[in-house]
Motif scaffolding. Sequence first.
Motif, short mmCIF file in Angstrom:
data_model
loop_
_atom_site.label_atom_id
_atom_site.label_comp_id
_atom_site.label_asym_id
_atom_site.label_seq_id
_atom_site.Cartn_x
_atom_site.Cartn_y
_atom_site.Cartn_z
N LEU A 290 49.66 41.08 38.34
CA LEU A 290 49.67 40.55 36.98
C LEU A 290 48.61 41.19 36.10
O LEU A 290 48.50 40.85 34.91
CB LEU A 290 49.46 39.03 37.02
CG LEU A 290 50.63 38.21 37.55
CD1 LEU A 290 50.18 36.78 37.85
CD2 LEU A 290 51.79 38.21 36.56
N GLY A 291 47.82 42.11 36.66
CA GLY A 291 46.79 42.79 35.88
C GLY A 291 45.44 42.12 35.92
O GLY A 291 44.53 42.50 35.18
N PHE A 292 45.26 41.12 36.81
CA PHE A 292 43.99 40.42 36.91
C PHE A 292 43.40 40.62 38.31
O PHE A 292 43.23 39.67 39.08
CB PHE A 292 44.18 38.93 36.62
CG PHE A 292 44.59 38.62 35.21
CD1 PHE A 292 43.65 38.61 34.19
CD2 PHE A 292 45.92 38.35 34.89
CE1 PHE A 292 44.02 38.33 32.89
CE2 PHE A 292 46.30 38.06 33.59
CZ PHE A 292 45.35 38.06 32.58
N ASP A 293 43.12 41.88 38.65
CA ASP A 293 42.52 42.14 39.96
C ASP A 293 41.07 41.67 39.96
O ASP A 293 40.53 41.22 38.95
CB ASP A 293 42.62 43.62 40.32
CG ASP A 293 41.95 44.53 39.31
OD1 ASP A 293 40.90 44.14 38.74
OD2 ASP A 293 42.48 45.63 39.06
N ALA A 294 40.43 41.75 41.12
CA ALA A 294 39.08 41.19 41.27
C ALA A 294 38.10 41.82 40.30
O ALA A 294 37.26 41.12 39.70
CB ALA A 294 38.62 41.37 42.71
N ALA A 295 38.17 43.14 40.12
CA ALA A 295 37.24 43.81 39.22
C ALA A 295 37.46 43.34 37.78
O ALA A 295 36.48 43.12 37.03
CB ALA A 295 37.41 45.32 39.31
N THR A 296 38.70 43.18 37.38
CA THR A 296 39.00 42.71 36.03
C THR A 296 38.49 41.29 35.82
O THR A 296 37.92 40.97 34.76
CB THR A 296 40.51 42.76 35.78
OG1 THR A 296 40.96 44.11 35.91
CG2 THR A 296 40.87 42.24 34.40
N ARG A 297 38.67 40.44 36.82
CA ARG A 297 38.20 39.07 36.69
C ARG A 297 36.69 39.01 36.52
O ARG A 297 36.17 38.25 35.69
CB ARG A 297 38.64 38.25 37.92
CG ARG A 297 40.15 38.18 38.10
CD ARG A 297 40.56 37.12 39.09
NE ARG A 297 40.07 37.30 40.44
CZ ARG A 297 40.71 37.94 41.41
NH1 ARG A 297 41.88 38.53 41.17
NH2 ARG A 297 40.21 38.02 42.64
N GLN A 298 35.97 39.84 37.28
CA GLN A 298 34.52 39.84 37.15
C GLN A 298 34.07 40.45 35.83
O GLN A 298 33.06 40.02 35.26
CB GLN A 298 33.90 40.61 38.33
CG GLN A 298 34.05 39.89 39.66
CD GLN A 298 33.33 38.55 39.69
OE1 GLN A 298 32.26 38.39 39.10
NE2 GLN A 298 33.91 37.58 40.38
N ARG A 299 34.81 41.44 35.33
CA ARG A 299 34.46 42.02 34.04
C ARG A 299 34.66 41.01 32.91
O ARG A 299 33.84 40.92 31.99
CB ARG A 299 35.31 43.26 33.79
CG ARG A 299 35.09 43.91 32.42
CD ARG A 299 35.89 45.18 32.27
NE ARG A 299 37.31 44.97 32.51
CZ ARG A 299 38.14 44.44 31.61
NH1 ARG A 299 37.69 44.05 30.42
NH2 ARG A 299 39.43 44.31 31.89
N LEU A 300 35.73 40.24 32.99
CA LEU A 300 35.99 39.24 31.96
C LEU A 300 35.02 38.07 32.03
O LEU A 300 34.68 37.48 30.99
CB LEU A 300 37.43 38.72 32.11
CG LEU A 300 38.55 39.69 31.78
CD1 LEU A 300 39.90 39.10 32.16
CD2 LEU A 300 38.54 40.04 30.28
N ALA A 301 34.56 37.74 33.23
CA ALA A 301 33.69 36.57 33.41
C ALA A 301 32.56 36.91 34.36
O ALA A 301 32.58 36.51 35.54
CB ALA A 301 34.50 35.39 33.93
#
Length: 459
Positions: free
Chosen positions: A293-304
């Motif tokens: 869905l485009g919310f991999d672990a790295a993306t999640r940490q970058r967003l929050a």
Amino acid sequence: MDFQLATSLWQQMQQGLRGNAAAWPVPDFVDCATFSSAFAVSELAATSVGLATQASAALIATAHPLYRSRPVRVNVRLASRWFQHSFIPLNRAAPAMWDAFAGDYRSRDGWIRLHTNAAHHRLAMEQVLGTHPDRTALAQQVRQWRAGELEQAIIDAGGCAAEMRSAAAWQQHPQGKAVRQEPLFDWRTTAAAPAPDRALAEARPLLGIKVLDLTRIIAGPVATRFLASLGADVLRIDPPGWQEPTLDEEMSCGKRRAVLDLTRPADREQFTRLLREADVLVHGYRADALERLGFDAATRQRLAPGLVDAALNAWGWQGPWRNRRGFDSLVQMGCGIAEQGMQWQQSDKPTPLPVQALDHASGYLLAAAVLEGLRRRMVSGHGSQVRLSLARTAWLLQQHPCGQNQQSGIVPQVKDNLPGFELTPWGFGVRLRAAAWLPGTPQLCATPGCAPGTHPAAW
């Protein structure tokens, strides 16, 4: 209750949660009635509930150095009852827990369990086996198949099934080998972020903590229900059309529930806004679901940055089944628990645990991990990623067989219930008292259960 088994479970859980940190004392166990089982099910219930409660005490002590953390007290019989259900409807019958076609079936060479509670999983089963008027007719069709071949055919169709394997066969299976190599808690430290400017109250230690809940069907919802009972602001996100009528009252107390379709751009943007403000993300999807869905672990940490990111799946995070759909009852069949129970009871059919203990225990372990992640963030500013699985919890339990020890069983008592009634959109009922007691910190959800879409997707 077998205190030696309980102590061993406690030590392994605590080691996985905190590593080489100072050991917590074993909880004070009271009212020690237990389930009759091939495994230490009530001991698992008591220690997992105790671990989550002790993690609450450790978080409070970090914020209040003068706080004197004492060993938690766990009512073993009540903990066992929470593994059955915590809400008892009074003005109507409890909903059926299983679809008419879900269950265990004889195959040509053994046994297989079909999981058909979700409509799309039942449809996948019917794509392979056809539609049938009743279980008897379906059973006749299943008898024409080898269990392993039918398991794979249903999985390939997008459904859920598990062949009954022995513990020895599971230990030789590639997925069984992978699970045994995984830690009970798989920790990763992530980037630091400014510490939230919040006071932590002893009575409601998670007040103001925002928990984004992407979980379904027992294990994940148990974790977020526990966090809600400590005052967390839990916002659960369900997809359109998702229904859990057998669990809405049981699992959604203390939470708000919104609906988002993460395949739609507008809903994805709203989810991104929610994630940016979250302190905790709890998710129970298959291993690759958020990544797709485009919310991999790295993306999640970058967003929050600083996020406590806690994940749970069925079959483990490594190995060929890491992305396979699964549920507690299927893991029990696949890993050898149902076969070991059959041998223990000298039965001619699969004998699972008396409750869905893998789900419930994993839920409390997941809640303990969130609380430990929040404690670490308070100390260092760093976020955390932590992963657990039902299969790894199963391996923990399989190391603690009960032999031929028989107990009197779990008997409900009126004093187990909270005073007064809990009024929900479906009627009224009673809720069990918390199974663990920590002085000054009640575990109590502020609101009753609710249906998906009751609330907006906003903090």
